[in-house]
Design an enzyme around this catalytic site. Structure first.
Site, PDB file in Angstrom:
ATOM      1  N   PHE A 478      -7.308 -42.423  -8.774  1.00 39.00           N
ATOM      2  CA  PHE A 478      -5.947 -41.874  -8.902  1.00 39.00           C
ATOM      3  C   PHE A 478      -5.940 -40.405  -9.338  1.00 39.00           C
ATOM      4  CE2 PHE A 478      -6.215 -46.238 -10.798  1.00 39.00           C
ATOM      5  CZ  PHE A 478      -6.045 -46.915  -9.598  1.00 39.00           C
ATOM      6  N   HIS A 479      -6.839 -39.606  -8.729  1.00 33.07           N
ATOM      7  CA  HIS A 479      -6.953 -38.193  -9.068  1.00 33.07           C
ATOM      8  C   HIS A 479      -6.795 -37.294  -7.833  1.00 33.07           C
ATOM      9  CE1 HIS A 479      -9.791 -39.579 -12.592  1.00 33.07           C
ATOM     10  NE2 HIS A 479      -8.517 -39.834 -12.845  1.00 33.07           N
ATOM     11  N   PRO A 480      -5.764 -37.469  -7.012  1.00 31.93           N
ATOM     12  CA  PRO A 480      -5.642 -36.628  -5.816  1.00 31.93           C
ATOM     13  C   PRO A 480      -5.307 -35.182  -6.168  1.00 31.93           C
ATOM     14  CG  PRO A 480      -3.663 -37.942  -6.082  1.00 31.93           C
ATOM     15  CD  PRO A 480      -4.643 -38.424  -7.122  1.00 31.93           C
TER      16      PRO A 480
END
Length: 542
Positions: A478-480
């Site tokens: 969840f680190h775009p």
């Protein structure tokens, strides 16, 4: 046809009340000279599960506070689609994340500068971090005066974590008291952004005090459909709210802080993006910029689950009596497992001695939770037996994907194509990370804690097994980032180092979408830092 309501009187319009937008609202309004409007597509973010640190498990699939996006299926990941939770409401994704506060390693930001982000090297960003943080020790002592509290919870973690530290020491791996030190490599207890046992996300730290000022207005349930331009200057935003449309003018600037998923889509719906894509969806082309939506990077991670030979958090939180005791402990003292992140320990590590910087981030969690047949994690239901998780993510992936609109309609979900494991370097890093975890799992310290593997046993895997298992089970962490990349080359970036949109005035992008490269760890802290520094640049221009 009903006329669109015209609204004026604001100097700055911030699109998105997330991790970056809340910082901007505070910093830009502090002098009292500028009128600031924050537009948030979600609600007020008042769920009690947001305030509770371990409430992460309740918000993970909650459509009231989570956009619940999905990526396209990828052949490289065994034909699977990925689940992409994104915060929906005030606080953004920082309101529903797992709270690990990781600045990144100094080389990350020197790499930014080398990639064209002039002025964003470690020396510069370190000053912004220190200005916005207050470090809180286990005994309550504080260092710093910033509004964001960063808590050392090493006195509260579960005793089972000692085996992880012992295993790292057995392998001769380093340890550190603080992952956010300039030399913060090694086994550590993760720092988390909490205060008084409650989540201290960007909304609590920055937006709450800002909203007490008369020059700040927050508008929730406000979908920004597009930006309107007068020539090459952004002048207003068109907003849909509760069935009505309005046009809101900005006297100085419009600032996109909708995040790496939504900010490129807003630019594309405003006519700035790949010309072919815009034509396909009937959008008038304002500027052909193919790089808008490109350069997507993200961390992929995997967990290895083990039954344990001694009690873990499962024994505390699985029984009903244990849940009641934990709730009472939290209610009385704001401490205990409910006040912590699900990720208690881990750190940055080098998978090989010849490397000059860490290439892996590890997680050790003294809890396991059942995975449903659909592959969605039930983090709120610890297993009814002792267990723990050892996991990793390659820190600096090189693959790049895209996020684009799939319709001119703002309510349509984006098209997310991560292009995972597209490079040989990324596949090699997966094997290296799996081997590092394998070495840890076979130390005397961790081997003694393992009763049995849950599923395939990492300790028996070959290189090919590690990569095949990763393809079958890995997921986004969840680190775009990167979809409106910062740089000086207008052919490969979207904004300049001052975060202005190339070729235009009156519009900037300030969120994780402008990162030139992904940082080595969790991206929430650098997103807030970026907004803190961006506010200085905006005020200098004013």
């Amino acid at each position: 046809m009903r006329a669109i309501r015209q609204v004026t009187g604001f100097d700055y319009i911030i699109v998105g009340a997330g991790s970056a937008g809340c910082v901007l609202a505070d910093r830009l309004s502090r002098s009292g000279r500028h009128k600031v409007l924050i537009l948030e597509a979600g609600g007020r973010g008042r769920s009690p599960w947001i305030a509770l640190p371990l409430g992460y498990g309740k918000t993970f699939f909650d459509p009231a506070v989570n956009w619940k996006y999905e990526s396209e299926r990828e052949e490289a990941l065994a034909g699977r689609a990925g689940y992409w939770p994104r915060g929906k409401g005030v606080g953004g994704s920082g309101a529903i994340n797992a709270l690990v506060y990781a600045r990144g390693v100094p080389q990350d930001f020197d790499d930014w500068e080398a990639a064209g982000a002039t002025g964003w090297g470690w020396t510069s960003v370190q000053q912004s971090y220190e200005a916005m943080e207050t470090q809180v020790a286990p005994d309550g002592q504080r260092h710093g005066t910033g509004p964001l509290h960063v808590q050392d919870v090493s006195d509260q973690i579960h005793p089972a974590n000692r085996h992880f530290f012992a295993a790292a020491a057995e392998l001769g791996l380093p340890s550190t008291d603080n992952i956010n030190d300039a030399s913060g490599e090694g086994a550590t207890t993760y720092r988390i952004n909490t205060s008084g046992g409650r989540r201290m996300h960007s909304a609590r730290a920055f937006l709450t005090p800002a909203l007490k000022r008369k020059n700040v207005t927050l508008m929730t349930d406000a979908l920004v459909e597009r930006i309107t331009f007068d020539g090459r200057r952004a002048v207003s935003v068109q907003v849909r709210r509760r069935g009505r449309s309005m046009s809101i003018a900005a006297g100085r600037e419009i600032i996109l802080s909708a995040g790496a998923v939504a900010s490129p889509g807003l630019l594309q719906r405003s006519g700035i993006g790949p010309a072919e894509l815009l034509r396909r969806h009937g959008i008038e082309i304002v500027d052909d910029q193919p790089q808008v939506g490109g350069n997507l990077q993200d961390h992929l991670g995997i967990n290895y689950y083990f039954r344990a030979t001694e009690p873990t958090l499962n024994n505390v939180l699985s029984p009903l009596t244990g849940k009641i005791r934990a709730a009472l402990h939290y209610a009385l003292w704001r401490r205990g497992p409910l006040s912590l992140s699900v990720n208690q320990c881990g750190g940055y590590f080098r998978s090989g001695q010849s490397l000059t910087r860490p290439d892996q981030q590890l997680y050790f969690n003294p809890v396991t939770y059942t995975t449903t047949p659909e592959g969605k994690r039930e983090v709120i239901r610890p297993d009814p037996f002792a267990g723990f998780i050892l996991g990793f993510q390659p820190s600096r992936p090189t693959s790049r994907g895209r996020i684009d609109i799939c319709s001119a309609d703002i309510s349509a979900a984006p098209l997310i194509r991560p292009n995972s494991l597209a490079t040989e370097e990324d596949r090699a890093q997966v094997i290296a990370g799996g081997r590092l975890c394998q070495r840890l799992a076979t130390t005397a310290a961790l081997d003694g804690l393992i009763e049995a593997a849950m599923g395939a046993d990492l300790r028996q895997m070959t290189d090919a097994d590690i990569l095949a298992d990763f393809r079958e089970r890995c997921g986004t962490v969840f680190h775009p980032i990167g979809t409106c990349r910062m740089g000086t080359d207008t052919g490969t970036s979207v904004v300049c180092p001052k975060l202005k949109l190339h070729g235009f005035e009156g519009v900037r992008v300030v969120d994780a979408s402008v990162f030139p490269n992904i940082t080595s760890g969790n991206t929430n802290a650098p997103t807030m830092m970026l907004a803190h520094r961006a506010a200085e640049l905006i005020l200098e221009a004013a």
